[in-house]
Design an enzyme around this catalytic site. Structure first.
Site, short mmCIF file in Angstrom:
data_model
loop_
_atom_site.label_atom_id
_atom_site.label_comp_id
_atom_site.label_asym_id
_atom_site.label_seq_id
_atom_site.Cartn_x
_atom_site.Cartn_y
_atom_site.Cartn_z
N TYR A 141 -0.19 0.26 -5.69
CA TYR A 141 -0.57 -1.16 -5.69
C TYR A 141 -0.32 -2.20 -7.13
CZ TYR A 141 -2.86 -0.37 -1.10
OH TYR A 141 -3.11 -0.14 0.14
N LYS A 192 0.08 13.96 -0.62
CA LYS A 192 1.43 14.07 0.15
C LYS A 192 2.62 15.11 -0.80
CE LYS A 192 3.84 12.95 3.95
NZ LYS A 192 3.57 13.59 5.07
N ASP A 224 -1.46 13.05 6.07
CA ASP A 224 -1.16 12.86 7.59
C ASP A 224 -2.41 13.82 8.23
OD1 ASP A 224 0.26 14.70 6.23
OD2 ASP A 224 1.80 14.59 7.74
#
Ligand code: NAD
Length: 358
Positions: A141, A192, A224
């Site tokens: 961000y 991840k 996930d």
């Protein structure tokens, strides 16, 4: 030593819910020896109306001089046409960056009395108590470079940068481990690492920092899988720590497991444990001024403030117990009444104060 608390009611239902939280703080001062002084200031739309800025210098100065900040909510339809820099949300974002509040604590707690409010089966979620620690001031961000550029041939491409320096990972890791020390001493780091180099470094730093917290059990999960596990078996988690974007998504999933937006507090902390505390919901313009908003998320934000910034865990427990007692008595605001009888915002605040005085 007297702790100074900045009280920022904000917009919409903000002033109504903050009134009830202040009632609780007054009661704790009078009956439980809590040593605090409170001072109020405007933020968001209310500040813009008064001074033309959503974050006036006086508000920022007060927040900098305080040990903790209690905020209601900001925003409203009347401010949506303002230019971006003058909008209420800018006040909140400005405060987070000015105070370097990099660690966002988002609990997902489902009181067993409200287990039917969740869209999941009661046995899956009843008694749920997860803390998601989200990195708030770094990652994709904020990463540079970012933008939309034209390629040869005229096609455009958008790009953002996911970047974390070691010191940013280390401080959010410490924040998560410190929180875990006050809870069940389990941290699940969500990343991840099978795809992203930044996650590889994240995992390495998590493992390194964990050596300083031998009592805390550290595990790792790919994001996930974490999203699946949150809805499959959420009670396996105690503290989850993750990057800004993953935390943004997972904390909303976790909040919705509880089904009651009016019940969830949050904290945003700096390196020294100073923090801003606020309910996760917004200013609810649709019910503002009707004395029907649920003040419990704000009252539970006070409990977080006592635990994480003022080191008053015993009094924090008292507040949480008082909220549980009130729910045991069947007292509900409209949003959690499930179609049954309900009380007003002020009556709910009074009920918590009464439970605290027992
Ligand atoms: P919202 O959270 O304000 O409201 C969503 C729904 O939940 C509404 O129906 C509302 O009545 C209900 N609700 C929210 N809090 C409640 C409470 N305590 N008791 C009972 N019901 C409650 O979200 P929104 O409608 O998307 O946004 C309204 C405004 O709030 C917008 O201007 C938005 O930008 C702002 N906002 C501010 C914050 C913040 O201050 N941190 C967060 C989110 C949204």
């Amino acid at each position: 030593m007297t702790s100074k608390i900045a009280i920022l009611p904000g917009d919409g239902i903000g002033p109504e819910i903050i009134d009830e939280a202040v009632k609780v703080l007054n009661c704790l001062q009078a009956n439980h020896g809590l040593d605090i002084e409170m001072e109020s200031a405007h933020i968001g739309g209310a500040a813009y109306d008064e001074s033309g800025s959503p974050l006036p210098q006086a508000t920022l100065d007060l927040c900098k001089a305080s040990n903790a900040i209690l905020l209601g909510a900001v925003g409203g339809p009347q401010y949506e046409s303002l230019e971006r820099d003058l909008r209420p949300e800018k006040g909140l974002l400005g405060l987070r960056s000015e105070l370097e509040l990099f660690s966002n604590l988002r609990p997902a707690i489902l009181y067993p009395q409200l287990a039917n409010a969740s869209s999941l089966k009661p046995e899956i979620v009843s008694g749920l108590d997860i803390m998601i620690v989200r990195e708030l001031t770094g990652g994709i961000y904020f990463g540079q470079p970012r933008g939309i550029r034209s390629l040869e041939g005229g096609e455009r491409e958008g790009y953002n940068t996911l970047v974390y320096a070691e010191h940013e990972i280390e401080r959010i890791a410490r924040s998560a481990f410190d929180v875990a020390m006050k809870r069940d001493k389990k941290v699940c780091s969500v990343d991840k690492a099978n795809v992203l180099e930044v996650s590889e470094l994240w995992r390495e730093v998590m493992i390194r920092v964990s050596k300083d917290y031998p009592e805390v059990e550290l595990s790792h999960m790919y994001v996930d899988n974490a999203s699946m596990q949150l809805v499959k078996w959420p009670k396996q988690f105690d503290v989850m720590v993750t990057k800004n974007m993953f935390g943004d998504i997972l904390s909303d999933t976790a909040a919705m497991l509880t089904g009651s937006i009016g019940m969830l507090p949050s904290a945003s902390l700096d390196q020294n444990g100073k923090g801003m505390y606020e309910p996760i919901h917004g200013s609810a313009p649709d019910i503002a001024g009707t004395n029907t908003a649920n003040p419990l998320a704000t009252i539970l934000s006070v409990a977080m403030m006592l635990r994480y910034s003022l080191n008053e865990s015993v009094i924090a427990d008292l507040i949480e117990q008082a909220v549980s007692d009130v729910l045991d008595q069947g007292i509900r605001t409209q949003d959690i009444a499930d179609g049954g009888a309900y009380v007003s915002t002020r009556e709910m605040g009074d009920a918590v104060v009464k439970a605290l005085q027992k």
